[in-house]
Design an enzyme around this catalytic site. Structure first.
Site, PDB file in Angstrom:
ATOM      1  N   LYS A 274       0.803  -1.240   0.154  1.00 40.03           N
ATOM      2  CA  LYS A 274      -0.030  -0.021   0.076  1.00 40.03           C
ATOM      3  C   LYS A 274       0.637   1.501   0.012  1.00 40.03           C
ATOM      4  O   LYS A 274       1.905   1.121  -0.655  1.00 40.03           O
ATOM      5  CB  LYS A 274      -1.017  -0.032   1.244  1.00 40.03           C
TER       6      LYS A 274
ATOM      7  N   GLU B  88     -11.518 -10.351  -1.734  1.00 40.93           N
ATOM      8  CA  GLU B  88     -11.001  -9.413  -0.580  1.00 40.93           C
ATOM      9  C   GLU B  88     -12.414  -8.925  -0.076  1.00 40.93           C
ATOM     10  O   GLU B  88     -12.861  -7.721  -0.450  1.00 40.93           O
ATOM     11  CB  GLU B  88     -10.087  -8.505  -0.842  1.00 40.93           C
TER      12      GLU B  88
ATOM     13  N   SER C  93      -6.815  -9.442   6.215  1.00 43.75           N
ATOM     14  CA  SER C  93      -6.324  -9.698   7.616  1.00 43.75           C
ATOM     15  C   SER C  93      -5.648 -11.182   7.436  1.00 43.75           C
ATOM     16  O   SER C  93      -5.698 -11.925   8.561  1.00 43.75           O
ATOM     17  CB  SER C  93      -6.999  -9.644   8.621  1.00 43.75           C
TER      18      SER C  93
END
Ligand code: PEP
Length: 257
Positions: free
Chosen positions: A14, A167, A213
């Site tokens: 990211k 996701e 996660s």
């Protein structure tokens, strides 16, 4: 995981790390004794891609976190897929942070996918429902809409260069990982949808990742599911020991099933 498919673990950094920090992280990754039977990709910020191309020493695939739907022109701040082609392996499109924080539409994701596929690039297409959509029971409808929109007009040879990452938005960066059963159920539907895109398509050959996660602790259970072929990993990819545990879990899942 199905033994016919090589698992993929892709680390999405990211907008984290400066270039020197990214280079330091890359040198820690490079020191890892990567197991066989798993492909590992690193998706750093754009500024890091070129220096990491050398720093990763060819042991990791390299990916961009996004790319624009035109090759060149007056598009200030955008990154052309043409500029990535030939040395970058992957491009990620449709990440939920782009869809929900930056307002990217299904149509824009589709344009980005199709433009990237005109180049020598493999594309990770991210899909997934928000918490609200999940609570309304529309997970499958949302994923079906995102898949059909993204892959419209994509031919079979191009489809084979794509990886879908399921996701769920509510699981990204929250610590609320989907259960392996939930992730498997949706990944199975995605495989069926990919199968339906072209009469000659063989969904069993497509790689489908789970993201949201993923940690060293929960990776084995997730990757043990038949339709989950590895993970798209955010936070944990910034920690070499944690990322390594996820890579090992993916390699084992490929070897066992
Ligand atoms: C992601 O960025 O795609 C992601 C899944 O993040 P995290 O692993 O931190 O939930």
């Amino acid at each position: 995981m199905n033994a016919a498919r090589i698992p993929l673990v892709a680390g999405n950094w990211k907008m984290n790390t400066t270039v020197p920090e990214g280079l330091a992280l890359a040198s820690e990754l490079r020191a890892l004794a990567l197991p066989d039977g798993v492909e590992v990709a690193v998706l750093p910020p754009f500024t890091h891609l070129w220096p990491l191309y050398d720093a990763l020493g060819g042991r990791f695939a390299l990916g961009a976190q996004d790319a624009f739907w035109e090759d060149a022109g007056a598009y200030t701040g955008e990154i052309s897929p043409a500029s990535l082609s030939g040395w970058c392996d992957y491009v990620l499109v449709g990440h939920s942070e782009r869809r929900h924080l930056l307002g990217e539409t299904d149509e824009q994701v589709s344009h980005k996918l199709r433009r990237a596929l005109t180049h020598d690039l493999r594309v990770i297409v991210a899909v997934g429902e928000t918490l609200d959509e999940r609570e309304r029971g529309s997970t499958i409808d949302v994923v079906r809409r995102q898949i059909s929109a993204a892959f419209e007009g994509v031919c079979l040879a191009e489809l084979e260069r794509c990886v879908v990452a399921y996701e769920p938005v509510w699981a990204i960066g929250t610590g609320h990982t989907a259960t392996p059963e939930h992730a498997q159920e949706v990944c199975h539907v995605i495989r069926t949808l990919l199968d339906e895109l072209d009469p000659a398509a063989d969904g069993e050959r497509q790689r489908i990742l789970y993201g949201g996660s993923v940690t060293g602790e929960n990776a084995a259970a997730l990757f043990g599911e038949h339709d989950i072929d590895g993970g798209l990993v955010g936070g944990a990819s910034l920690n070499p020991a944690e990322f390594f545990a996820i890579i090992v879990a993916a390699a084992r899942s490929g070897a066992i099933t």
